[in-house]
Design an enzyme around this catalytic site. Structure first.
Site, mmCIF file in Angstrom:
data_model
loop_
_atom_site.group_PDB
_atom_site.id
_atom_site.type_symbol
_atom_site.label_atom_id
_atom_site.label_comp_id
_atom_site.label_asym_id
_atom_site.label_seq_id
_atom_site.Cartn_x
_atom_site.Cartn_y
_atom_site.Cartn_z
ATOM 1 N N SER A 9 23.879 59.500 61.145
ATOM 2 C CA SER A 9 24.630 58.258 60.949
ATOM 3 C C SER A 9 23.772 57.265 60.183
ATOM 4 O O SER A 9 22.716 56.843 60.659
ATOM 5 C CB SER A 9 25.018 57.657 62.308
ATOM 6 O OG SER A 9 25.397 56.307 62.118
ATOM 7 N N HIS A 34 27.222 60.876 58.151
ATOM 8 C CA HIS A 34 28.187 60.164 58.984
ATOM 9 C C HIS A 34 28.184 58.681 58.617
ATOM 10 O O HIS A 34 27.138 58.034 58.639
ATOM 11 C CB HIS A 34 27.791 60.353 60.452
ATOM 12 C CG HIS A 34 28.755 59.803 61.453
ATOM 13 N ND1 HIS A 34 29.870 60.497 61.889
ATOM 14 C CD2 HIS A 34 28.756 58.633 62.135
ATOM 15 C CE1 HIS A 34 30.502 59.780 62.798
ATOM 16 N NE2 HIS A 34 29.856 58.628 62.964
ATOM 17 N N ASP A 36 29.773 55.058 59.504
ATOM 18 C CA ASP A 36 30.475 54.302 60.543
ATOM 19 C C ASP A 36 31.112 53.050 59.957
ATOM 20 O O ASP A 36 30.417 52.142 59.518
ATOM 21 C CB ASP A 36 29.489 53.899 61.644
ATOM 22 C CG ASP A 36 29.073 55.092 62.479
ATOM 23 O OD1 ASP A 36 29.969 55.730 63.076
ATOM 24 O OD2 ASP A 36 27.864 55.388 62.532
ATOM 25 N N MET A 38 33.325 49.794 60.710
ATOM 26 C CA MET A 38 33.738 48.932 61.826
ATOM 27 C C MET A 38 34.335 47.640 61.284
ATOM 28 O O MET A 38 33.856 47.107 60.281
ATOM 29 C CB MET A 38 32.534 48.606 62.714
ATOM 30 C CG MET A 38 31.775 49.825 63.199
ATOM 31 S SD MET A 38 30.514 49.379 64.398
ATOM 32 C CE MET A 38 29.619 50.933 64.513
ATOM 33 N N HIS A 67 33.790 57.824 59.893
ATOM 34 C CA HIS A 67 34.249 57.509 61.244
ATOM 35 C C HIS A 67 34.826 56.093 61.237
ATOM 36 O O HIS A 67 34.083 55.121 61.176
ATOM 37 C CB HIS A 67 33.040 57.633 62.196
ATOM 38 C CG HIS A 67 33.328 57.298 63.621
ATOM 39 N ND1 HIS A 67 32.318 57.112 64.557
ATOM 40 C CD2 HIS A 67 34.494 57.124 64.294
ATOM 41 C CE1 HIS A 67 32.861 56.829 65.724
ATOM 42 N NE2 HIS A 67 34.173 56.831 65.596
ATOM 43 N N MET A 69 36.255 53.030 62.867
ATOM 44 C CA MET A 69 36.415 52.290 64.124
ATOM 45 C C MET A 69 37.129 50.992 63.783
ATOM 46 O O MET A 69 36.557 49.900 63.816
ATOM 47 C CB MET A 69 35.037 52.044 64.769
ATOM 48 C CG MET A 69 34.470 53.325 65.382
ATOM 49 S SD MET A 69 32.697 53.231 65.640
ATOM 50 C CE MET A 69 32.155 53.717 64.009
ATOM 51 N N MET A 138 33.246 60.392 71.891
ATOM 52 C CA MET A 138 32.245 59.330 71.909
ATOM 53 C C MET A 138 31.509 59.352 73.253
ATOM 54 O O MET A 138 32.133 59.334 74.314
ATOM 55 C CB MET A 138 32.906 57.956 71.735
ATOM 56 C CG MET A 138 33.472 57.682 70.358
ATOM 57 S SD MET A 138 32.282 57.807 69.009
ATOM 58 C CE MET A 138 31.081 56.549 69.439
ATOM 59 N N PHE A 144 27.824 50.150 68.244
ATOM 60 C CA PHE A 144 26.402 49.954 67.941
ATOM 61 C C PHE A 144 25.632 51.266 68.073
ATOM 62 O O PHE A 144 25.975 52.108 68.906
ATOM 63 C CB PHE A 144 25.787 48.923 68.899
ATOM 64 C CG PHE A 144 26.461 47.586 68.809
ATOM 65 C CD1 PHE A 144 26.048 46.638 67.864
ATOM 66 C CD2 PHE A 144 27.544 47.279 69.629
ATOM 67 C CE1 PHE A 144 26.695 45.408 67.752
ATOM 68 C CE2 PHE A 144 28.205 46.063 69.521
ATOM 69 C CZ PHE A 144 27.784 45.124 68.590
ATOM 70 N N ASP A 173 29.192 61.924 69.403
ATOM 71 C CA ASP A 173 28.568 60.775 68.737
ATOM 72 C C ASP A 173 28.143 59.755 69.787
ATOM 73 O O ASP A 173 28.968 59.304 70.579
ATOM 74 C CB ASP A 173 29.609 60.171 67.777
ATOM 75 C CG ASP A 173 29.086 59.018 66.940
ATOM 76 O OD1 ASP A 173 27.883 58.706 66.999
ATOM 77 O OD2 ASP A 173 29.913 58.425 66.216
HETATM 78 C C1 DX5 Z 1 28.494 54.033 67.276
HETATM 79 C C2 DX5 Z 1 28.592 54.905 66.072
HETATM 80 C C3 DX5 Z 1 27.535 55.923 65.992
HETATM 81 C C4 DX5 Z 1 26.118 55.410 65.967
HETATM 82 C C5 DX5 Z 1 25.321 56.372 66.774
HETATM 83 O O1 DX5 Z 1 29.648 53.320 67.443
HETATM 84 O O2 DX5 Z 1 29.829 55.566 66.018
HETATM 85 O O3 DX5 Z 1 27.757 56.846 64.931
HETATM 86 O O4 DX5 Z 1 25.561 55.289 64.692
HETATM 87 O O5 DX5 Z 1 24.054 55.877 66.936
HETATM 88 P P1 DX5 Z 1 22.985 56.564 67.903
HETATM 89 O O6 DX5 Z 1 22.805 57.970 67.440
HETATM 90 O O7 DX5 Z 1 21.772 55.706 67.687
HETATM 91 O O8 DX5 Z 1 23.528 56.473 69.293
HETATM 92 ZN ZN ZN Z 2 30.039 57.182 64.496
#
Ligand code: DX5
Ligand code: ZN
Length: 212
Positions: A9, A34, A36, A38, A67, A69, A138, A144, A173
């Site tokens: 990620s 990956h 993310d 948001m 991904h 969100m 998840m 975060f 994840d």
């Molecule tokens: C969180 C994200 C993840 C995040 C994972 O909402 O979807 O992809 O980057 O981070 P780590 O691997 O540090 O938990």
């Molecule tokens: Zn993610």
């Protein structure tokens, strides 16, 4: 089963050096990247969007695992597809009509993923297992990087696997490291997302190899 697909990620990458950060993990054995996305509504954080996916796609042909969100995912599928996403995963909780979102993704010629937050039970997405390419479980509250792995959530992996068609990818994840990855793999996951564990290490190759 094939080797597990590692999807670093970039949320935990150094954004000032994003190009190098992506090339480095690719070189180190990452199968996917990956990304993310948001929106500050579905989750209490804002990250990156369509222009960044487009810029990444211009420089690399690596498989982009996006991904989402975000609320109203259906509004943005086409934009992310055109920007160069290969897989678009949306949240079940954010979609009024999950089947509609899945068909929008497929109409764009992309792979479709559906994700569930920690409080959502696996049975909620059983009706969609034959329509998607991937289920994302998840193991932290989305929003975060760097949070602790929620062990209870991992129990959804075998529940989904039991109902899933043979070729469904089960991705996990949140809080993935050299120990939690083993738990997920033993329960049937075949794709792992890791942000802080990989990008926080001083040897990306060693970190990725410890997850495979
Ligand atoms: C969180 C994200 C993840 C995040 C994972 O909402 O979807 O992809 O980057 O981070 P780590 O691997 O540090 O938990
Ligand atoms: Zn993610």
């Amino acid at each position: 089963m094939d080797r597990v697909i590692i999807s670093p990620s970039i949320l935990s990458a150094d954004f000032m050096n994003l190009e190098q950060e992506i090339f480095s993990v690719k070189e180190a054995g990452a199968g996917w990247i990956h990304i993310d996305v948001m929106d500050g509504h579905f989750v209490p954080n804002i990250t990156i969007g369509v222009p960044v996916v487009k810029s990444i796609r211009k420089k690399t042909d690596i498989f982009l695992d996006v991904h989402l969100m975000i609320e109203n995912p259906e509004k943005y599928i086409k934009a992310f597809a055109q920007a160069g996403a290969d897989l678009i995963t949306f949240h079940y909780e954010a979609a009024n009509d999950p089947l509609k979102v899945i068909s929008l993704i497929k109409e764009c010629g992309k792979k479709a993923g559906i994700s569930i937050k920690p409080q959502t039970q696996s049975k909620e997405i059983f009706p969609y297992l034959n329509d998607v390419d991937l289920v994302l479980v998840m193991t932290v509250e989305p929003g975060f990087g760097g949070q602790e792995f929620m062990h209870d959530c991992a129990m959804k992996i075998p529940q989904i696997k039991e109902k899933a068609p043979e070729n469904l990818i089960i991705q996990v994840d949140g809080g993935i490291n050299n120990l939690t990855s083993k738990i997920c793999k033993s329960l049937g996951a075949n794709s792992l997302v890791a942000g802080s564990y990989i990008y926080g290490s001083d040897d990306y190759k060693k970190a990725i190899e410890s997850l495979i």
